[in-house]
Each structure stands twice: as C-alpha cells, then as structure tokens.
Design an enzyme around this catalytic site. Structure first.
Site, short mmCIF file in Angstrom:
data_model
loop_
_atom_site.label_atom_id
_atom_site.label_comp_id
_atom_site.label_asym_id
_atom_site.label_seq_id
_atom_site.Cartn_x
_atom_site.Cartn_y
_atom_site.Cartn_z
N GLU A 46 1.08 -1.15 0.01
CA GLU A 46 -0.22 0.16 0.20
C GLU A 46 1.13 1.04 0.01
O GLU A 46 1.55 1.60 0.56
CB GLU A 46 -0.66 -0.12 0.98
CG GLU A 46 -2.07 -0.98 1.04
CD GLU A 46 -2.28 -1.65 2.08
OE1 GLU A 46 -2.99 -2.89 1.60
OE2 GLU A 46 -0.76 -2.32 2.97
N THR A 47 0.15 2.58 -0.23
CA THR A 47 0.78 3.87 -0.70
C THR A 47 0.02 4.00 -0.20
O THR A 47 -1.16 4.51 -0.89
CB THR A 47 1.24 4.34 -1.72
OG1 THR A 47 2.24 2.87 -2.65
CG2 THR A 47 1.57 5.77 -1.82
#
Length: 308
Positions: free
Chosen positions: A47-48
C-alpha cells in the site's frame, strides 16, 4: 513540476526490512485519483498512502490508501504506518503522555493512539466485526490453496469476517500445511468471486515463535498483492473469529499476537486486543511497532510529460 515528498516505513516489526513496507506521501493536495494510483503502482508496495486535510476540522487528517491495483476504504498497516510518519514529522500535537490521532478514511474516522515521543506500539481502533457468510465447500477452498480437504479444520467454519474490509478466513490444522500453501489465483476468482472479499486469510494455531498466538498468511492477488507480509485490516477480524469460536481466552480482554510474513522472509508481529461484553464484541484494537527506512520525492511534472 510538482515534487511530492514521501517516506518509507516498515510496519508491524521492530527492525528494518521486516514487517510490511509502506510509502507515505506527506501532502496529497492537488494530486488526482489517477496520479495517486499511478504513484502507488510505481512504488509497488502493498500500500501507499496520501495525507490530506480533513473534511471535518475535529479530525487531524484524511488518508487515502492505494494498493498497486486499486484504492482501499481502510487498511491496517497503512493506518499505523501513516500515524507513525505524522508523529515523526511532528505533524500532530504531542502533548501529554498519549497522542490521539483521528484519521478520516473511507469507512469513517479511525482513532489511533500512541505514546508521546518514540512510540513502542501504535494502536488503531477498528469497527466492530460483522460475521458471515459461511462458505460451505471445503474441497473447493482446499483446491485454491493447493492442499488436501482434511488439512482444513472441519469443526470450524470457513467464514467471511469484516472490521471494515471483508476477508475469507480458513482454519488450517498445522504449521507444516501453512508452509506449503500454493495459492491458485484463477481458481480463487472463479470460486470465491461472488463473496466479494478483499483476500483469503489462512491461519493455524500452531506457531513458530514463543510469543505468538496464531500463524497467518493472506493472499489478495486481485489487489495487486500476491501475498501480504502483514495485514492489519484482517487482524481485527482474525482476533474476532478466534474469540467467537473459543480459540483464545477473552477474560476480560483477549490479547493475541499474529505472526505473518514468515514464509516471505518478512516476519511481522501484529498485536490484537478483542473486548467482549454479553457475548458481543464491543472493541477491536490492532497495533504494532513501526521502523523508519528512508524517503524521497516524485516529480509529477516529469511523469505527465513522459505520458503525453
């Protein structure tokens, strides 16, 4: 040309290059949905996140969370990792012994608590669990996982549980079986598609580490995550499942440690607290440690020019 600063942290670990890596962009203002998704794909981590001003001034920040393939309405390790970065960058008030951060995510406001200074653990409170449906075909699930039907515990349900995001939970008999899982993405799509789950979470009560309660693995290839080294959003539902079916003691609060990512060479240790009252789960908390790795910037102007 816009230069966007980001930080890289490892979440649910006490050492660098363990746990689940996360990229946190400090200022997502003016960045389009398309650009956020492209940047998450470029970072190529589970994830970002992008930090934005809150919609409600009573809260601290709004956070948007992207996998390489799609946006998520909430997630565990991105929430805890983002809170760590906010504290490290001194972007949140730090008065008193405990810091409370209120983060707006698409499922609602997620409260996050940590000690002032360098936090030993950061805790997020997740929505109360929702159970069901139960998936009745253990043979089909065993084929998806590349194991025999008898490797799945028949006395426990294969069930969807959600504390904001739904996952399918599969109870496995032993650690040896956990180590030889071979996830079949195409078969999973055909078989489990109607359930509309974020991933398949597989667990066993036999563990590798003395301080752990449960051994876990999570597969979500449709999100661009073939296997996740640590899944905070599934850990609240995992703890809720363990309490509901009597696999851990919940007097008065169940304290659980889920070990995950070991097969990937990224050991993660996720702390879970489940509080029941009158046969109902009233509070779900997930926490762990985070380690700073580094940082950098992306020049969006260059991306746009190359794309045109």
């Amino acid at each position: 040309m816009r230069k966007l600063q980001h930080r890289i942290v490892d979440v649910f670990t006490d050492r660098m290059f363990g746990g689940n890596p996360l990229a946190v962009f400090l200022d997502g203002r003016g960045v389009s949905d398309t650009e956020m998704q492209a940047m998450a794909r470029e970072m190529n981590l589970s994830e970002t996140t992008f930090i934005l001003p809150p919609a409600d001034p009573a809260n601290n920040f709004r956070v948007r969370i992207f996998t390489p393939a799609s946006e998520l309405p909430m997630a565990g390790h991105p929430t805890i990792g983002t809170a760590f970065v906010l504290a490290r960058e001194k972007m949140v008030p730090a008065e008193g012994e405990t810091v409370l951060i209120r983060l707006e995510e698409k499922v609602g406001v997620i409260p996050v608590r940590m000690k002032n200074g360098t936090p030993d653990k950061i805790w997020m409170t997740q929505p109360r669990p929702r159970f069901g449906p139960v998936f009745p075909d253990a043979v089909a699930v065993s084929e998806i996982l590349g194991i025999a039907p008898g490797d799945i515990r028949s006395e426990l349900p294969i069930e969807v549980v959600s504390c904001g995001l739904p996952f399918l939970f599969v109870p496995i008999r032993d650690l040896a079986t956990m180590r030889r899982l071979s996830f079949n993405r195409e078969l999973s799509l055909r078989t489990l598609g109607p359930l509309d789950v974020q991933g398949v979470f597989v667990f066993a009560m036999e563990v590798e580490n003395a301080g752990s309660t449960v051994h876990s693995r999570m597969f979500a290839p449709d999100l661009g995550i073939p296997e996740d080294p640590a899944t905070g959003s599934a850990s609240g539902p995992l703890g809720s499942y363990l309490v509901r079916y009597g696999l851990v003691s919940a007097e008065p609060t169940a304290s659980i440690v889920s070990e995950q990512g070991i097969e990937m060479g990224r050991p993660s240790f996720i702390h879970i607290e489940i509080t029941p009252e009158a046969n109902e789960i009233t509070e779900v908390k997930v926490g762990g440690q985070t380690v700073f790795v580094g940082g950098g910037e992306i020049e969006l102007g260059m991306m746009e020019r190359h794309a045109s």
